[in-house]
Design a protein around this motif. Structure first.
Motif, PDB file in Angstrom:
ATOM      1  N   SER A 124       0.823  -1.213   0.000  1.00 29.00           N
ATOM      2  CA  SER A 124       0.000   0.000   0.000  1.00 29.00           C
ATOM      3  C   SER A 124       0.859   1.266   0.000  1.00 29.00           C
ATOM      4  O   SER A 124       0.452   2.293  -0.520  1.00 29.00           O
ATOM      5  CB  SER A 124      -0.994   0.004   1.154  1.00 29.00           C
ATOM      6  OG  SER A 124      -0.346   0.217   2.362  1.00 29.00           O
ATOM      7  N   VAL A 127       1.382   1.650  -3.607  1.00 29.05           N
ATOM      8  CA  VAL A 127       0.150   2.087  -4.276  1.00 29.05           C
ATOM      9  C   VAL A 127      -0.147   3.554  -3.963  1.00 29.05           C
ATOM     10  O   VAL A 127      -0.597   4.319  -4.832  1.00 29.05           O
ATOM     11  CB  VAL A 127      -1.040   1.197  -3.839  1.00 29.05           C
ATOM     12  CG1 VAL A 127      -2.357   1.735  -4.377  1.00 29.05           C
ATOM     13  CG2 VAL A 127      -0.819  -0.248  -4.298  1.00 29.05           C
ATOM     14  N   TRP A 140      -9.418   1.508 -11.068  1.00 35.53           N
ATOM     15  CA  TRP A 140      -8.208   0.862 -10.553  1.00 35.53           C
ATOM     16  C   TRP A 140      -8.488  -0.589 -10.192  1.00 35.53           C
ATOM     17  O   TRP A 140      -9.513  -0.900  -9.573  1.00 35.53           O
ATOM     18  CB  TRP A 140      -7.737   1.582  -9.280  1.00 35.53           C
ATOM     19  CG  TRP A 140      -7.248   2.969  -9.542  1.00 35.53           C
ATOM     20  CD1 TRP A 140      -8.011   4.093  -9.741  1.00 35.53           C
ATOM     21  CD2 TRP A 140      -5.883   3.400  -9.628  1.00 35.53           C
ATOM     22  NE1 TRP A 140      -7.194   5.179  -9.946  1.00 35.53           N
ATOM     23  CE2 TRP A 140      -5.883   4.784  -9.878  1.00 35.53           C
ATOM     24  CE3 TRP A 140      -4.650   2.735  -9.514  1.00 35.53           C
ATOM     25  CZ2 TRP A 140      -4.706   5.529 -10.019  1.00 35.53           C
ATOM     26  CZ3 TRP A 140      -3.477   3.480  -9.648  1.00 35.53           C
ATOM     27  CH2 TRP A 140      -3.513   4.854  -9.903  1.00 35.53           C
ATOM     28  N   THR A 142      -6.588  -3.334  -7.956  1.00 34.76           N
ATOM     29  CA  THR A 142      -5.443  -3.477  -7.056  1.00 34.76           C
ATOM     30  C   THR A 142      -4.674  -4.761  -7.363  1.00 34.76           C
ATOM     31  O   THR A 142      -3.485  -4.742  -7.614  1.00 34.76           O
ATOM     32  CB  THR A 142      -5.915  -3.529  -5.594  1.00 34.76           C
ATOM     33  OG1 THR A 142      -6.849  -4.608  -5.477  1.00 34.76           O
ATOM     34  CG2 THR A 142      -6.570  -2.216  -5.181  1.00 34.76           C
ATOM     35  N   HIS A 180      -5.169  -5.505  -0.622  1.00 35.46           N
ATOM     36  CA  HIS A 180      -6.217  -4.848  -1.417  1.00 35.46           C
ATOM     37  C   HIS A 180      -6.911  -3.771  -0.584  1.00 35.46           C
ATOM     38  O   HIS A 180      -7.130  -2.657  -1.048  1.00 35.46           O
ATOM     39  CB  HIS A 180      -7.224  -5.899  -1.894  1.00 35.46           C
ATOM     40  CG  HIS A 180      -8.501  -5.320  -2.399  1.00 35.46           C
ATOM     41  ND1 HIS A 180      -8.567  -4.519  -3.514  1.00 35.46           N
ATOM     42  CD2 HIS A 180      -9.779  -5.390  -1.913  1.00 35.46           C
ATOM     43  CE1 HIS A 180      -9.822  -4.136  -3.711  1.00 35.46           C
ATOM     44  NE2 HIS A 180     -10.568  -4.646  -2.752  1.00 35.46           N
ATOM     45  N   ALA A 183      -4.672  -0.787  -0.077  1.00 33.43           N
ATOM     46  CA  ALA A 183      -4.518  -0.093  -1.361  1.00 33.43           C
ATOM     47  C   ALA A 183      -5.803   0.658  -1.699  1.00 33.43           C
ATOM     48  O   ALA A 183      -5.776   1.781  -2.207  1.00 33.43           O
ATOM     49  CB  ALA A 183      -4.183  -1.104  -2.456  1.00 33.43           C
ATOM     50  N   TYR A 184      -6.921   0.025  -1.395  1.00 30.88           N
ATOM     51  CA  TYR A 184      -8.228   0.643  -1.641  1.00 30.88           C
ATOM     52  C   TYR A 184      -8.300   1.999  -0.930  1.00 30.88           C
ATOM     53  O   TYR A 184      -8.629   3.016  -1.528  1.00 30.88           O
ATOM     54  CB  TYR A 184      -9.323  -0.300  -1.120  1.00 30.88           C
ATOM     55  CG  TYR A 184     -10.742   0.177  -1.338  1.00 30.88           C
ATOM     56  CD1 TYR A 184     -11.464  -0.225  -2.459  1.00 30.88           C
ATOM     57  CD2 TYR A 184     -11.369   1.014  -0.410  1.00 30.88           C
ATOM     58  CE1 TYR A 184     -12.764   0.198  -2.648  1.00 30.88           C
ATOM     59  CE2 TYR A 184     -12.673   1.443  -0.601  1.00 30.88           C
ATOM     60  CZ  TYR A 184     -13.376   1.025  -1.716  1.00 30.88           C
ATOM     61  OH  TYR A 184     -14.663   1.452  -1.909  1.00 30.88           O
ATOM     62  N   VAL A 196     -12.520   1.459  -7.317  1.00 36.02           N
ATOM     63  CA  VAL A 196     -11.416   0.542  -7.023  1.00 36.02           C
ATOM     64  C   VAL A 196     -11.955  -0.874  -6.810  1.00 36.02           C
ATOM     65  O   VAL A 196     -12.909  -1.076  -6.054  1.00 36.02           O
ATOM     66  CB  VAL A 196     -10.663   0.996  -5.746  1.00 36.02           C
ATOM     67  CG1 VAL A 196      -9.447   0.097  -5.492  1.00 36.02           C
ATOM     68  CG2 VAL A 196     -10.229   2.457  -5.859  1.00 36.02           C
TER      69      VAL A 196
END
Ligand code: GAL
Length: 387
Positions: A124, A127, A140, A142, A180, A183-184, A196
């Motif tokens: 992350s 990201v 996006w 991920t 994920h 990153a979200y 996302v």
């Protein structure tokens, strides 16, 4: 409707150096070599997209090119992707960025890749940086196919790191879902209006005989349902975690669809065994082509969210067959739309023939050849109107 194609960095760019490269050097996969040379020729790929009437393109940013050592970022390479996205936007093609498509930087691999509990945070941070540079990219992905990644690398052992442990596979999926989630949040904080999601590989499983219903249920739950449910509902169910909360809300459901498996009961394997299809439409890789399956999955797994078909494709040397394949799948998508499923996009795998992991260059998925020659006429917009 978004219509276009999908690719991934290691499969098209050439010159990548990551955990797959090590796998290739150990002789466990064919060498990728220069692939389609997209690292130099990205702008030519835009021309191909325009030729097939695409208005969307899904591609991945190669993590190992950007974070060359842990915490050390090579911005020059990031700017290469930036120029590419500028070009896509200039010609009216919607960019869809994938942040993880199977490959890991070697420094992460030596730390255990996705088995390492720190990897979600490390991912992350990466990201977070990327999304600051791409605030005009609104869709996006991920992580691509956590189920396939975990299965091939940690159950079957045919992909790096070549492990065979069901429990490790579950840990890998958990860490990917956590990655994920982080990153979200990072993308949502940096990019106004971003949608996302993940690209989920879904398969149709058909039981052969009543006893096979059990292995099919297991496959459906672990392979299809669990990662997607976690993404959409923001909680990870057992056996991966105990309804652990994650931040993802499933802005859209991303589906990669290729084939179905016919499954037979087996006393030796709780997941049953796959039986080769008879009297069926097969791709050159022997995968059953089953367009209606996409409709079935769309009805079952849309979770009342917008849906993007993030991959769908066939390996064949017969381009007319490819066009028929696409038309058939588009037809079933239309039918699902007429019945209320909110499908917003279709991305064909792949723009051009490329490196197909263990199959190397022997599988031909492309709308164009590896050296960007057309295989015949196809216009996605026109095809979509006509089906
Ligand atoms: C998907 C994968 C792609 C591509 C495709 C065709 O599972 O995301 O990288 O290889 O399959 O096999």
């Amino acid at each position: 409707m978004l219509l276009g194609a999908a690719t991934s960095s290691h499969q098209i760019e050439g010159g990548t150096f990551n955990d797959w490269t090590l796998w290739e050097r150990e002789g466990k996969a064919p060498p990728v070599g220069e692939a389609c040379r997209s690292w130099e020729k990205m702008e030519e790929d835009v021309k191909l997209l325009l030729k097939v009437g695409a208005n969307a393109y899904r591609f991945s940013i190669e993590w190992s090119r950007i974070e060359v050592e842990e915490g050390l970022f090579k911005i020059e390479n990031l700017l290469r992707y930036r120029r590419f996205v500028d070009r896509l936007l200039e010609v009216g093609i919607t960019p869809i960025i994938t942040l993880h498509h199977f490959t890991n930087p070697v420094w992460l691999y030596t730390k255990g890749s996705w088995l390492n509990p720190d990897t979600p945070k490390i991912f992350s941070r990466y990201v977070d940086l990327i999304s600051r540079y791409f605030q005009d990219v609104k869709i996006w992905i991920t992580i691509n196919e956590p189920n396939v990644y975990a299965y091939r690398g940690y159950v079957e052992g045919s992909w790096p790191p070549g492990e065979r442990s069901f429990f490790k596979a579950l840990r890998v999926i958990r860490n990917m879902l956590r990655g994920h989630s982080h990153a979200y949040s990072a993308i949502k904080a940096n990019v106004k209006g971003a949608a996302v999601g993940m690209a989920h590989h879904l398969r149709v499983f058909t039981p052969l005989g009543p006893l096979a219903k059990l292995p099919v249920m297991l496959r459906e739950y672990l392979f299809n349902f669990l990662p997607l449910y976690s993404d959409v509902h923001g909680e990870i169910p057992p056996p991966v975690a105990l309804m652990e909360r994650i931040s993802s809300r499933g802005d859209f459901v991303g589906i990669n669809y290729y084939t179905r498996d016919r499954v037979k009961f087996s006393l030796r394997n709780p997941f049953g065994i796959e039986v080769a299809p008879e009297n069926a439409w097969l791709s050159s890789m022997g995968w059953e082509v089953y367009p209606e399956g996409l409709y079935m999955l769309l009805k079952r797994y849309n979770f009342s969210r917008p849906v993007i078909i993030t991959e769908n494709g066939i390996a064949t040397e017969d381009h007319d067959e490819r066009i028929r394949f696409i038309a058939e799948h588009l037809r079933w998508i239309k039918r699902s739309q007429n019945e209320g499923v909110n499908v917003r996009g279709y991305l064909y795998w792949s723009l051009m023939d490329n490196y197909e992991w263990l199959e190397g260059y022997s599988a031909f998925f492309g709308l164009f050849t590896r050296d960007r020659k057309p295989k015949g006429d196809i216009n996605l917009k026109k095809l979509w109107r006509e089906v």
